[in-house]
Design a protein around this motif. Structure first.
Motif, PDB file in Angstrom:
ATOM      1  N   PHE A 123       0.847  -1.188   0.000  1.00  0.00           N
ATOM      2  CA  PHE A 123       0.000   0.000   0.000  1.00  0.00           C
ATOM      3  C   PHE A 123       0.883   1.239   0.000  1.00  0.00           C
ATOM      4  O   PHE A 123       1.953   1.250   0.624  1.00  0.00           O
ATOM      5  CB  PHE A 123      -0.919   0.039   1.229  1.00  0.00           C
ATOM      6  N   VAL A 124       0.416   2.261  -0.696  1.00  0.00           N
ATOM      7  CA  VAL A 124       1.099   3.556  -0.712  1.00  0.00           C
ATOM      8  C   VAL A 124       0.097   4.598  -0.243  1.00  0.00           C
ATOM      9  O   VAL A 124      -0.996   4.722  -0.811  1.00  0.00           O
ATOM     10  CB  VAL A 124       1.605   3.919  -2.121  1.00  0.00           C
ATOM     11  N   PHE A 125       0.448   5.302   0.797  1.00  0.00           N
ATOM     12  CA  PHE A 125      -0.408   6.353   1.332  1.00  0.00           C
ATOM     13  C   PHE A 125       0.192   7.695   0.932  1.00  0.00           C
ATOM     14  O   PHE A 125       1.298   8.038   1.352  1.00  0.00           O
ATOM     15  CB  PHE A 125      -0.488   6.210   2.855  1.00  0.00           C
ATOM     16  N   SER A 126      -0.526   8.436   0.088  1.00  0.00           N
ATOM     17  CA  SER A 126      -0.013   9.705  -0.416  1.00  0.00           C
ATOM     18  C   SER A 126      -0.595  10.858   0.385  1.00  0.00           C
ATOM     19  O   SER A 126      -1.810  11.101   0.365  1.00  0.00           O
ATOM     20  CB  SER A 126      -0.361   9.876  -1.901  1.00  0.00           C
ATOM     21  N   ALA A 127       0.286  11.576   1.090  1.00  0.00           N
ATOM     22  CA  ALA A 127      -0.136  12.738   1.878  1.00  0.00           C
ATOM     23  C   ALA A 127       0.902  13.837   1.711  1.00  0.00           C
ATOM     24  O   ALA A 127       1.431  14.370   2.676  1.00  0.00           O
ATOM     25  CB  ALA A 127      -0.296  12.358   3.343  1.00  0.00           C
ATOM     26  N   ILE A 128       1.192  14.146   0.463  1.00  0.00           N
ATOM     27  CA  ILE A 128       2.230  15.137   0.172  1.00  0.00           C
ATOM     28  C   ILE A 128       1.644  16.554   0.218  1.00  0.00           C
ATOM     29  O   ILE A 128       0.427  16.741   0.096  1.00  0.00           O
ATOM     30  CB  ILE A 128       2.893  14.892  -1.197  1.00  0.00           C
ATOM     31  N   ARG A 129       2.511  17.531   0.406  1.00  0.00           N
ATOM     32  CA  ARG A 129       2.096  18.941   0.337  1.00  0.00           C
ATOM     33  C   ARG A 129       3.132  19.663  -0.519  1.00  0.00           C
ATOM     34  O   ARG A 129       4.166  20.118  -0.014  1.00  0.00           O
ATOM     35  CB  ARG A 129       1.986  19.559   1.724  1.00  0.00           C
ATOM     36  N   VAL A 130       2.847  19.780  -1.807  1.00  0.00           N
ATOM     37  CA  VAL A 130       3.775  20.418  -2.729  1.00  0.00           C
ATOM     38  C   VAL A 130       3.826  21.922  -2.429  1.00  0.00           C
ATOM     39  O   VAL A 130       2.805  22.601  -2.413  1.00  0.00           O
ATOM     40  CB  VAL A 130       3.341  20.176  -4.189  1.00  0.00           C
ATOM     41  N   GLY A 131       5.020  22.395  -2.181  1.00  0.00           N
ATOM     42  CA  GLY A 131       5.178  23.803  -1.828  1.00  0.00           C
ATOM     43  C   GLY A 131       5.118  24.054  -0.335  1.00  0.00           C
ATOM     44  O   GLY A 131       5.372  25.179   0.114  1.00  0.00           O
ATOM     45  N   GLY A 132       4.789  23.005   0.431  1.00  0.00           N
ATOM     46  CA  GLY A 132       4.743  23.129   1.883  1.00  0.00           C
ATOM     47  C   GLY A 132       3.706  24.143   2.349  1.00  0.00           C
ATOM     48  O   GLY A 132       2.887  24.646   1.572  1.00  0.00           O
ATOM     49  N   LEU A 133       3.741  24.440   3.634  1.00  0.00           N
ATOM     50  CA  LEU A 133       2.800  25.407   4.188  1.00  0.00           C
ATOM     51  C   LEU A 133       3.082  26.823   3.692  1.00  0.00           C
ATOM     52  O   LEU A 133       2.187  27.677   3.676  1.00  0.00           O
ATOM     53  CB  LEU A 133       2.840  25.361   5.715  1.00  0.00           C
ATOM     54  N   ALA A 134       4.306  27.082   3.261  1.00  0.00           N
ATOM     55  CA  ALA A 134       4.602  28.382   2.658  1.00  0.00           C
ATOM     56  C   ALA A 134       3.784  28.571   1.379  1.00  0.00           C
ATOM     57  O   ALA A 134       3.306  29.678   1.088  1.00  0.00           O
ATOM     58  CB  ALA A 134       6.095  28.500   2.358  1.00  0.00           C
ATOM     59  N   GLY A 135       3.609  27.476   0.622  1.00  0.00           N
ATOM     60  CA  GLY A 135       2.779  27.533  -0.577  1.00  0.00           C
ATOM     61  C   GLY A 135       1.331  27.822  -0.227  1.00  0.00           C
ATOM     62  O   GLY A 135       0.659  28.619  -0.892  1.00  0.00           O
ATOM     63  N   ARG A 136       0.826  27.168   0.820  1.00  0.00           N
ATOM     64  CA  ARG A 136      -0.554  27.418   1.239  1.00  0.00           C
ATOM     65  C   ARG A 136      -0.733  28.865   1.682  1.00  0.00           C
ATOM     66  O   ARG A 136      -1.732  29.510   1.340  1.00  0.00           O
ATOM     67  CB  ARG A 136      -0.938  26.471   2.386  1.00  0.00           C
ATOM     68  N   ALA A 137       0.220  29.370   2.445  1.00  0.00           N
ATOM     69  CA  ALA A 137       0.145  30.756   2.906  1.00  0.00           C
ATOM     70  C   ALA A 137       0.113  31.717   1.712  1.00  0.00           C
ATOM     71  O   ALA A 137      -0.624  32.714   1.717  1.00  0.00           O
ATOM     72  CB  ALA A 137       1.318  31.073   3.823  1.00  0.00           C
ATOM     73  N   ALA A 138       0.905  31.419   0.672  1.00  0.00           N
ATOM     74  CA  ALA A 138       0.909  32.258  -0.528  1.00  0.00           C
ATOM     75  C   ALA A 138      -0.438  32.191  -1.242  1.00  0.00           C
ATOM     76  O   ALA A 138      -0.955  33.220  -1.710  1.00  0.00           O
ATOM     77  CB  ALA A 138       2.032  31.826  -1.469  1.00  0.00           C
ATOM     78  N   ASP A 139      -1.020  30.991  -1.335  1.00  0.00           N
ATOM     79  CA  ASP A 139      -2.341  30.838  -1.959  1.00  0.00           C
ATOM     80  C   ASP A 139      -3.357  31.747  -1.288  1.00  0.00           C
ATOM     81  O   ASP A 139      -4.138  32.446  -1.952  1.00  0.00           O
ATOM     82  CB  ASP A 139      -2.826  29.390  -1.846  1.00  0.00           C
ATOM     83  N   ALA A 193      -9.495  34.552   6.406  1.00  0.00           N
ATOM     84  CA  ALA A 193      -8.788  33.401   6.977  1.00  0.00           C
ATOM     85  C   ALA A 193      -7.349  33.332   6.468  1.00  0.00           C
ATOM     86  O   ALA A 193      -7.089  33.509   5.288  1.00  0.00           O
ATOM     87  CB  ALA A 193      -9.525  32.111   6.621  1.00  0.00           C
ATOM     88  N   SER A 194      -6.421  33.080   7.353  1.00  0.00           N
ATOM     89  CA  SER A 194      -5.009  32.930   6.971  1.00  0.00           C
ATOM     90  C   SER A 194      -4.415  31.749   7.727  1.00  0.00           C
ATOM     91  O   SER A 194      -3.411  31.877   8.413  1.00  0.00           O
ATOM     92  CB  SER A 194      -4.231  34.209   7.274  1.00  0.00           C
ATOM     93  N   ARG A 195      -5.082  30.609   7.616  1.00  0.00           N
ATOM     94  CA  ARG A 195      -4.671  29.440   8.384  1.00  0.00           C
ATOM     95  C   ARG A 195      -3.293  28.937   7.969  1.00  0.00           C
ATOM     96  O   ARG A 195      -2.540  28.421   8.789  1.00  0.00           O
ATOM     97  CB  ARG A 195      -5.718  28.327   8.248  1.00  0.00           C
ATOM     98  N   GLY A 196      -2.966  29.081   6.692  1.00  0.00           N
ATOM     99  CA  GLY A 196      -1.667  28.619   6.229  1.00  0.00           C
ATOM    100  C   GLY A 196      -0.530  29.297   6.967  1.00  0.00           C
ATOM    101  O   GLY A 196       0.429  28.644   7.401  1.00  0.00           O
ATOM    102  N   ALA A 197      -0.615  30.617   7.130  1.00  0.00           N
ATOM    103  CA  ALA A 197       0.427  31.360   7.843  1.00  0.00           C
ATOM    104  C   ALA A 197       0.500  30.935   9.303  1.00  0.00           C
ATOM    105  O   ALA A 197       1.589  30.796   9.877  1.00  0.00           O
ATOM    106  CB  ALA A 197       0.162  32.858   7.744  1.00  0.00           C
ATOM    107  N   PHE A 198      -0.676  30.694   9.911  1.00  0.00           N
ATOM    108  CA  PHE A 198      -0.716  30.243  11.303  1.00  0.00           C
ATOM    109  C   PHE A 198      -0.050  28.881  11.460  1.00  0.00           C
ATOM    110  O   PHE A 198       0.800  28.671  12.337  1.00  0.00           O
ATOM    111  CB  PHE A 198      -2.171  30.181  11.783  1.00  0.00           C
ATOM    112  N   LEU A 199      -0.407  27.934  10.592  1.00  0.00           N
ATOM    113  CA  LEU A 199       0.161  26.591  10.684  1.00  0.00           C
ATOM    114  C   LEU A 199       1.654  26.590  10.370  1.00  0.00           C
ATOM    115  O   LEU A 199       2.419  25.826  10.961  1.00  0.00           O
ATOM    116  CB  LEU A 199      -0.575  25.636   9.732  1.00  0.00           C
ATOM    117  N   LEU A 200       2.061  27.446   9.447  1.00  0.00           N
ATOM    118  CA  LEU A 200       3.477  27.537   9.094  1.00  0.00           C
ATOM    119  C   LEU A 200       4.301  27.913  10.318  1.00  0.00           C
ATOM    120  O   LEU A 200       5.331  27.285  10.611  1.00  0.00           O
ATOM    121  CB  LEU A 200       3.672  28.562   7.978  1.00  0.00           C
ATOM    122  N   GLU A 201       3.862  28.908  11.047  1.00  0.00           N
ATOM    123  CA  GLU A 201       4.586  29.346  12.238  1.00  0.00           C
ATOM    124  C   GLU A 201       4.492  28.298  13.349  1.00  0.00           C
ATOM    125  O   GLU A 201       5.489  28.002  14.027  1.00  0.00           O
ATOM    126  CB  GLU A 201       4.017  30.681  12.740  1.00  0.00           C
TER     127      GLU A 201
END
Length: 430
Positions: free
Chosen positions: A77-93, A259-267
């Motif tokens: 089994f392969v479990f895919s839970a990647i985050r391309v760009g990391g939380l910095a990418g989410r914060a930018a989005d 909402a700016s959850r990405g920036a919060f989670l990044l920190e």
């Protein structure tokens, strides 16, 4: 069994390993390989897993690797839970979308499209490499946007990739509690796309308990979705929407909330990875759950809601059903076939599915509510436009994917987002 976790340095990996430690079923996972491109994050999460397994003599072995092909060989089994760009990418989005006056949440609206545009090419490459190095493996996709990514990967893996999400099960658990039954004794009549679905009924011994719940405002507003949408709106709908539909039904309010959850989670996660331990991980996890969708609420989350749907338990149940050929019914992201009449057979939908050694097949459910059909069909068009743009690298298609989203709904705003976003501007040049 050998389980490979892609995104193995991710914050939620200990949840999966904790579920594996508690699993005593025959044919359980005995070997775990964590794959990630970031060796320091792998080391941090590996240390947390070692703490979890310290007093368990038969704990699944854990190894780490930054080499994808090496990690995949021999996987069951392969479990895919990647985050391309990391939380910095989410914060930018989120930041870019907000700057253009639209919603930037990571799977909804402009943020979801941006996340998909940078994730789909990586997910497709992973799918191709799995087909070469682990052709018999089953892929469980939790990578967001989960429906879109699962559909992109299915072009190379067919029905051997199955998408999961914990939102429908979390909703089902809360509704079951409100009507006084155990979730295991109920059948959830749920239909839609990932983060865009509706609970149409909760059936126990042939009786649908949802109408009684909808008629009781006190019980209806005793759990998260009731508080989020309000009894009056839920009665009007005659169904209980997935929590993410709040961003559609109350879009102006959500945009104003900023909402700016990405920036919060990044920190937050910077602090954890700087000094990782099981204690700091658990403390950070609890804070993460308490603040989930905080911009949509006027009060703190109820303690009963903090565990959500338990995506690690869904993954475990899915693996067992396939590996042991033991039938189970789970809400999954699978090809539609003939289940929802508003979509074609190949569209990935989120519905109850029967799982056994042959994989997952959707079962008959109520159709999407009439007022939801337009949203579902529009979002499927957006998902496919995003996949096409991600593959082609053409700016016009990226603009199209954004402009067609109901929460963007402007060609000019779509162009501004592409030009202002650090990743999109680089990839999708004029």
């Amino acid at each position: 069994m050998k389980l490979v976790i892609l995104g193995g340095g991710g914050f939620r990996v200990p949840l999966v390993y904790r579920a594996l430690l508690a699993d005593r079923s025959p044919g359980r996972v005995t070997e775990v390989v964590l794959h990630d491109l970031d060796a320091s994050r792998l080391a941090a999460i590996g240390g947390v897993l070692a703490e979890l397994a310290a007093d368990i003599s038969d704990a699944p072995s854990v190894t780490t690797s930054t080499d994808l092909d090496e990690a995949l060989r021999g996987a069951d089994f392969v479990f895919s839970a990647i985050r391309v760009g990391g939380l910095a990418g989410r914060a930018a989005d989120e930041r870019v979308a907000a700057g253009c006056g639209v919603l930037g949440q990571e799977t909804v609206g402009a943020g979801g499209v941006a996340y998909g545009l940078r994730t789909v090419p990586v997910a497709i490459d992973i799918a191709r490499r799995i087909s070469v190095h682990a052709p018999d493996a089953w892929v469980i996709n939790f990578t967001n946007p989960a429906g879109m990514v699962t559909e992109a990967m299915s072009a190379h893996l067919g029905n051997r990739v199955i998408g999961i999400c914990d939102s429908p099960v979390g909703l089902g658990r809360r509704v079951a509690r409100a009507v006084g039954v155990e979730l295991e004794d109920a059948w959830l009549d749920y239909a839609g796309l990932n983060h865009l679905g509706w609970l149409r009924g909760i059936h126990v011994q042939g009786r649908d308990l949802l109408p009684d719940l909808l008629s009781d405002a006190g019980r209806l507003e005793s759990f998260e979705e009731g508080k989020l949408f309000g009894a009056e709106w839920l009665r009007t709908l005659g169904a209980i929407p997935n929590e993410y539909l709040h961003y559609y039904y109350f879009n102006r309010e959500a945009v104003e909330a900023g909402a700016s959850r990405g920036a919060f989670l990044l920190e937050q996660q910077k602090q954890f990875y700087a000094a990782p331990s099981y204690e700091s991980w658990d403390r950070t996890r609890l804070e993460r759950e308490q603040t989930y969708m905080a911009e949509t609420r006027d009060e703190e989350r109820d303690n009963d809601d903090l565990d959500g749907g338990g995506y690690e338990q869904i993954a475990l149940a899915l693996m067992h059903a396939i590996a042991s050929d033991k039938r189970a019914t789970l809400i999954l992201n699978v090809p539609n076939r003939t289940t929802l009449s508003c979509l074609d057979a190949d569209a990935i939908v989120e519905v109850p599915s029967l799982v056994d050694a042959n994989g997952a097949r959707p079962v008959a459910v109520s159709q999407v509510p009439d007022e939801g059909v337009g949203l579902v069909t529009a979002l499927k068009v957006v998902e496919r436009a995003t996949i096409r743009a991600a593959i082609s690298g053409e700016r016009a298609h990226a603009v199209k994917a954004l402009a067609l989203h109901p929460l963007v709904a402007s060609v000019n705003v779509a162009r501004k987002i592409v030009d202002a976003h650090p990743f999109l501007a680089e990839v999708f040049r004029s």
